[in-house]
Design an enzyme around this catalytic site. Structure first.
Site, PDB file in Angstrom:
ATOM      1  N   SER A 140      -3.362  -3.607   0.705  1.00 27.79           N
ATOM      2  CA  SER A 140      -2.113  -4.267   1.103  1.00 27.79           C
ATOM      3  C   SER A 140      -2.403  -5.707   1.497  1.00 27.79           C
ATOM      4  O   SER A 140      -3.317  -5.971   2.282  1.00 27.79           O
ATOM      5  CB  SER A 140      -1.503  -3.508   2.284  1.00 27.79           C
ATOM      6  OG  SER A 140      -0.371  -4.198   2.760  1.00 27.79           O
ATOM      7  N   CYS A 166       9.537   6.523  15.862  1.00 30.26           N
ATOM      8  CA  CYS A 166      10.900   6.960  16.164  1.00 30.26           C
ATOM      9  C   CYS A 166      11.304   7.967  15.096  1.00 30.26           C
ATOM     10  O   CYS A 166      11.263   7.678  13.911  1.00 30.26           O
ATOM     11  CB  CYS A 166      11.820   5.763  16.155  1.00 30.26           C
ATOM     12  SG  CYS A 166      13.256   6.072  17.138  1.00 30.26           S
ATOM     13  N   GLN A 196      -6.779  -0.809   5.754  1.00 36.50           N
ATOM     14  CA  GLN A 196      -7.270  -1.422   6.994  1.00 36.50           C
ATOM     15  C   GLN A 196      -8.739  -1.815   6.914  1.00 36.50           C
ATOM     16  O   GLN A 196      -9.214  -2.585   7.749  1.00 36.50           O
ATOM     17  CB  GLN A 196      -7.066  -0.475   8.186  1.00 36.50           C
ATOM     18  CG  GLN A 196      -5.610  -0.140   8.474  1.00 36.50           C
ATOM     19  CD  GLN A 196      -4.818  -1.322   9.038  1.00 36.50           C
ATOM     20  OE1 GLN A 196      -5.352  -2.384   9.337  1.00 36.50           O
ATOM     21  NE2 GLN A 196      -3.508  -1.139   9.162  1.00 36.50           N
ATOM     22  N   ALA A 213       0.826  -1.207   0.000  1.00 38.71           N
ATOM     23  CA  ALA A 213       0.000   0.000   0.000  1.00 38.71           C
ATOM     24  C   ALA A 213       0.864   1.263   0.000  1.00 38.71           C
ATOM     25  O   ALA A 213       0.458   2.303  -0.526  1.00 38.71           O
ATOM     26  CB  ALA A 213      -0.942  -0.005   1.190  1.00 38.71           C
ATOM     27  N   THR A 214       2.046   1.181   0.585  1.00 40.40           N
ATOM     28  CA  THR A 214       2.930   2.359   0.569  1.00 40.40           C
ATOM     29  C   THR A 214       3.188   2.784  -0.869  1.00 40.40           C
ATOM     30  O   THR A 214       3.078   3.975  -1.223  1.00 40.40           O
ATOM     31  CB  THR A 214       4.260   2.035   1.280  1.00 40.40           C
ATOM     32  OG1 THR A 214       3.983   1.776   2.654  1.00 40.40           O
ATOM     33  CG2 THR A 214       5.263   3.167   1.153  1.00 40.40           C
ATOM     34  N   HIS A 243      -0.527  -7.954   3.270  1.00 40.14           N
ATOM     35  CA  HIS A 243      -0.175  -8.503   4.588  1.00 40.14           C
ATOM     36  C   HIS A 243      -1.081  -8.018   5.712  1.00 40.14           C
ATOM     37  O   HIS A 243      -0.958  -8.457   6.846  1.00 40.14           O
ATOM     38  CB  HIS A 243       1.313  -8.258   4.925  1.00 40.14           C
ATOM     39  CG  HIS A 243       1.678  -6.851   5.252  1.00 40.14           C
ATOM     40  ND1 HIS A 243       2.274  -6.498   6.441  1.00 40.14           N
ATOM     41  CD2 HIS A 243       1.564  -5.707   4.548  1.00 40.14           C
ATOM     42  CE1 HIS A 243       2.510  -5.194   6.442  1.00 40.14           C
ATOM     43  NE2 HIS A 243       2.096  -4.693   5.306  1.00 40.14           N
TER      44      HIS A 243
HETATM   45  N1  PMP Z   1      -1.899   2.547   4.717  1.00 41.31           N
HETATM   46  C1  PMP Z   1      -2.353   2.153   5.906  1.00 41.31           C
HETATM   47  C2  PMP Z   1      -3.642   2.713   6.425  1.00 41.31           C
HETATM   48  C3  PMP Z   1      -1.624   1.242   6.669  1.00 41.31           C
HETATM   49  O1  PMP Z   1      -2.087   0.856   7.869  1.00 41.31           O
HETATM   50  C4  PMP Z   1      -0.404   0.737   6.142  1.00 41.31           C
HETATM   51  C5  PMP Z   1       0.441  -0.245   6.915  1.00 41.31           C
HETATM   52  N2  PMP Z   1       0.662   0.066   8.257  1.00 41.31           N
HETATM   53  C6  PMP Z   1       0.014   1.171   4.887  1.00 41.31           C
HETATM   54  C7  PMP Z   1      -0.764   2.077   4.199  1.00 41.31           C
HETATM   55  C8  PMP Z   1       1.288   0.675   4.273  1.00 41.31           C
HETATM   56  O2  PMP Z   1       1.107  -0.632   3.779  1.00 41.31           O
HETATM   57  P1  PMP Z   1       2.308  -1.527   3.280  1.00 41.31           P
HETATM   58  O3  PMP Z   1       2.907  -2.129   4.501  1.00 41.31           O
HETATM   59  O4  PMP Z   1       1.662  -2.558   2.397  1.00 41.31           O
HETATM   60  O5  PMP Z   1       3.243  -0.680   2.525  1.00 41.31           O
END
Ligand code: PMP
Length: 390
Positions: A204, A330, A184, A75-76, A206
Site C-alpha cells: 500500500s 466501531c 506494514q 492493499a485492501t 500511503h
Molecule cells: N493490510 C494491512 C496490514 C494494513 O495495515 C492496511 C491498512 N491499515 C491494509 C492492509 C489496507 O491498506 P489500504 O489502506 O491500502 O487499503
C-alpha cells in the site's frame, strides 16, 4: 511534524504523511498528464512509460519483476484480489484457505465472506501470546486440500513480525500458495519475494509516505496466472484489474518505493531509537504500563502500549493534538476491542486499555517529548476520572 504546526502525528500505521519528493514527482503528471495509458498516441505512450517506470520501482522494493506488478487501489483491493481470485480459480480438491488470526480486516473479512458463501472452507491460524504465527501450529492445520495460506509480514497494531520464510516453506510443502500482506513491513524492512518464498505480496502506497488510493499485488508470473480477476473490463493489469490506470498515483507510489529502498536502512535505526525511547519513557513516567506483543520481533516504528485502568479511547481523545490510535473498531454502533489483541489472549479490558504509537520518516525527538508529556497528562486524568466515578 512537517507542515503541521503544533501537532504530533504518531499514526503512521494508519496512514503516513506524503513525502514532498513524492508530491514533486507527481506534479508533472497532474498538470500535464493527459492521455490514457492504454492509448497508442504519444500522450498515451508517455503515460504508459511513466507507469512502467513506477512498476520498476515498486517491483524493486520487493525484489519482484515489473511485469508482475498488478496496480490496485490499495492493499485492501490487493488482499481481496488474491483471496477471491485464487478461490475463483481453485481446483475442486483444494477447497480450504488458512488465514492468521491477526490479519487486517481486508484479509479476515474477505475470508469470512468466502466461507459464508460456501466458496471456501476457512480455518483461522491462532497466534501466540506474542502475536505471531508459530509455524508448527500452522503445520497442524495444513493438508493437501489447502489452496492458500495468508499470513502478514508485520502486524499493523503491534508491529510483530511473522517468520514468513518458514511459513511459506510449510505451505509449499503441501502444494499451497502463500500470500503475505506486507503492507506494514515493506519500506521498513528488507522485503524480498524470493527470500520470503511468497507467491504474492500486497503493498500500500500511503503506508510508505506515498499517495492514498494506490497499492499493488506483486507475485510471480505463475502465481498471478493462478488468479481470476475481481474487476472485469478492458483487461488491464494482466487482465487482473481492469480500469484506466491512475498514472499520477502509480508514479507517486513508485517514487515512495524508490525513497524507501534508498533510506529504509537508516530510517530503521533512527526511528527504532525514537520508538524505544518513547516506550522507555512511558514506562518510566507512568505507573502500570506494559507493551503488547513480542518486543523482540517487531518493525522499528510501532509500540502497542497498555495503560492499566485507563480507557484507551479516552486517553487518545485527551492526548490531542498528539495523534495516536486504538485498535478498537466501531461495529454496529458499539466500540469493539481490537480483534488482534483478543487473538493474542488479552482480556477485553486489557484490549480496551491499549494504545498504538506508530512513528515514521518525519517523526522528531521533540515529537516524542510531546507525546510522552501528553500521555502522562491524559493517563493521569483518565485514571482520576475513573476513580471518581467509582
Ligand atoms: N493490510 C494491512 C496490514 C494494513 O495495515 C492496511 C491498512 N491499515 C491494509 C492492509 C489496507 O491498506 P489500504 O489502506 O491500502 O487499503
Amino acid at each position: 511534524m512537517r507542515g503541521i504546526v503544533n501537532e504530533v502525528y504518531l499514526d503512521y500505521n494508519g496512514s503516513s504523511p506524503i513525502d514532498p519528493r513524492v508530491v514533486e514527482a507527481m506534479l508533472p503528471l497532474l498538470y500535464d498528464g493527459v492521455g490514457n495509458a492504454s492509448s497508442a498516441h504519444r500522450f498515451g505512450r508517455s503515460q504508459a512509460g511513466a507507469a512502467d517506470q513506477a512498476r520498476e520501482r515498486i517491483a524493486a522494493l520487493v525484489g519482484g519483476a515489473a511485469s508482475n506488478v498488478v496496480l490496485t487501489a490499495g492493499a485492501t483491493e490487493a488482499n481481496n484480489l488474491v483471496l477471491r481470485g485464487a478461490v475463483d480459480a481453485a481446483p475442486a480438491d483444494r477447497p480450504r484457505i488458512l488465514v492468521s488470526a491477526v490479519e487486517h480486516a481486508s484479509v479476515s473479512r474477505t475470508a469470512q465472506w468466502l466461507d459464508h458463501h460456501g466458496l471456501a472452507a476457512v480455518d483461522v491460524i491462532p497466534v501466540s501470546d506474542g502475536g505471531f504465527v508459530d509455524p508448527d501450529t500452522l503445520a497442524a492445520l495444513l493438508g493437501p486440500d489447502v489452496l492458500l495460506v495468508s499470513v502478514m509480514a508485520a502486524n499493523s497494531e503491534t508491529g510483530v513480525l511473522n517468520s514468513v520464510a518458514e511459513i511459506s516453506r510449510r505451505a509449499h510443502a503441501v502444494g499451497a500458495l502463500f500470500h503475505c500482506d506486507a503492507t506494514q513491513a515493506a519500506g521498513r524492512l528488507a522485503i524480498d519475494l524470493a527470500g520470503m518464498g511468497a507467491d504474492f505480496v500486497s503493498l500500500s502506497s500511503h503506508k510508505i509516505c506515498g499517495p492514498g488510493g494506490v497499492g499493488a499485488l506483486v507475485g510471480s508470473g505463475r502465481s498471478l496466472r493462478s488468479l481470476r480477476p475481481l474487476i472485469h473490463g478492458g483487461g488491464h493489469e494482466r487482465n487482473l484489474r481492469s480500469g484506466s490506470l491512475n498514472v499520477a498515483g502509480a508514479v507517486g507510489f513508485g517514487e515512495a518505493c524508490r525513497i524507501a529502498l534508498d533510506e529504509r536502512a537508516a530510517e530503521f535505526v533512527r526511528v527504532g531509537l525514537l520508538r524505544d525511547r518513547l516506550a522507555a519513557e512511558l514506562k518510566h513516567r507512568i505507573p502500570a504500563v506494559c507493551e503488547n506483543g513480542d518486543v523482540s520481533r517487531r518493525i522499528p516504528n510501532t509500540a502497542n502500549v497498555r495503560f492499566e485502568g485507563a480507557d484507551a479511547e479516552a486517553v487518545v481523545a485527551n492526548m490531542d493534538p498528539v495523534a495516536v490510535s486504538t485498535g478498537s473498531a466501531c461495529s454496529s454502533g458499539s466500540i469493539e476491542p481490537s480483534a488482534v489483541l483478543l487473538a493474542m489472549g488479552l482480556s477485553r479490558d486489557a484490549a480496551y486499555e491499549s494504545v498504538r504509537f506508530s512513528l515514521g520518516r518525519f517523526t522528531t525527538d521533540s515529537d516524542i517529548d510531546a507525546a510522552v508529556d501528553a500521555a502522562v497528562t491524559a493517563v493521569e486524568y483518565v485514571r482520576a476520572m475513573n476513580r471518581e466515578s467509582r
